[in-house]
Design a protein around this motif. Structure first.
Motif, mmCIF file in Angstrom:
data_model
loop_
_atom_site.group_PDB
_atom_site.id
_atom_site.type_symbol
_atom_site.label_atom_id
_atom_site.label_comp_id
_atom_site.label_asym_id
_atom_site.label_seq_id
_atom_site.Cartn_x
_atom_site.Cartn_y
_atom_site.Cartn_z
ATOM 1 N N MET A 61 0.870 -1.185 0.000
ATOM 2 C CA MET A 61 0.000 0.000 0.000
ATOM 3 C C MET A 61 0.896 1.222 0.000
ATOM 4 N N ASP A 62 0.752 2.079 -1.016
ATOM 5 C CA ASP A 62 1.641 3.243 -1.104
ATOM 6 C C ASP A 62 1.230 4.344 -0.122
ATOM 7 N N LYS A 68 -4.709 8.575 2.780
ATOM 8 C CA LYS A 68 -6.164 8.716 2.606
ATOM 9 C C LYS A 68 -6.897 7.840 3.620
ATOM 10 N N ALA A 69 -6.392 6.621 3.842
ATOM 11 C CA ALA A 69 -7.014 5.704 4.814
ATOM 12 C C ALA A 69 -6.909 6.276 6.238
ATOM 13 N N ILE A 70 -5.756 6.890 6.553
ATOM 14 C CA ILE A 70 -5.572 7.506 7.881
ATOM 15 C C ILE A 70 -6.585 8.627 8.081
ATOM 16 N N ILE A 81 -3.360 13.104 12.578
ATOM 17 C CA ILE A 81 -1.907 13.033 12.775
ATOM 18 C C ILE A 81 -1.191 13.716 11.610
ATOM 19 N N PRO A 82 -0.196 14.567 11.894
ATOM 20 C CA PRO A 82 0.572 15.140 10.778
ATOM 21 C C PRO A 82 1.297 14.026 10.006
ATOM 22 N N VAL A 83 1.147 14.055 8.689
ATOM 23 C CA VAL A 83 1.813 13.080 7.821
ATOM 24 C C VAL A 83 2.691 13.843 6.840
ATOM 25 N N ILE A 84 3.987 13.511 6.868
ATOM 26 C CA ILE A 84 4.950 14.160 5.969
ATOM 27 C C ILE A 84 5.394 13.139 4.932
ATOM 28 N N ALA A 101 -4.545 14.251 -0.863
ATOM 29 C CA ALA A 101 -4.418 12.959 -0.182
ATOM 30 C C ALA A 101 -4.431 13.143 1.332
ATOM 31 N N GLY A 102 -4.233 14.380 1.790
ATOM 32 C CA GLY A 102 -4.241 14.651 3.227
ATOM 33 C C GLY A 102 -2.856 14.770 3.835
#
Length: 126
Positions: A61-62, A68-70, A81-84, A101-102
């Motif tokens: 899963m990329d 997107k799932a998070i 949650i911050p995602v970098i 994508a978030g």
């Protein structure tokens, strides 16, 4: 610094995981690493994290699909949650693609570890 921040590193390259861990552990962050997006979701199900460093190109899963799932998780804290993003193929994406994508931010490979640290700190101190 007893209130150590927990960072989840999602990256399929052991070399990048090790370098990233060394840089972040120097700042007393607690680091957990996984190799793909599916493992990110499994970890999030069991543990809390303050930030996620997400490789975009991973097997199973990329990073885009995983982010997107998070963002669709039922737990509102985990969904925010911050995602970098970490990517070597940033030219394949626009900043708009990442935002849709978030993803909160992105770093390109090869990683600049000073920039990595400053970006992580920026998102953890919000």
């Amino acid at each position: 610094m007893s209130d150590s921040k927990k960072i989840l590193v999602a990256e399929d390259s052991s070399v990048i995981i090790n370098l990233t861990k060394n840089v972040l552990m120097f700042e007393n962050y607690q680091i957990t690493s996984v190799k793909n997006g599916k493992q990110v979701l499994e970890k999030l199900n069991k543990e809390d994290f303050d930030l996620i460093l997400m490789d975009i190109n991973m097997p199973t899963m990329d990073g885009i699909e995983c982010t997107k799932a998070i963002r669709n998780l039922e737990d509102p804290e985990k969904a925010e949650i911050p995602v970098i993003a970490i990517t070597g193929n940033y030219k394949n994406y626009t900043l708009d693609d990442f935002k849709q994508a978030g993803l909160n931010d992105y770093l390109q490979k090869p990683l600049d570890y000073d920039l990595l640290l400053s970006t992580v700190k920026k998102h953890l101190n919000k």
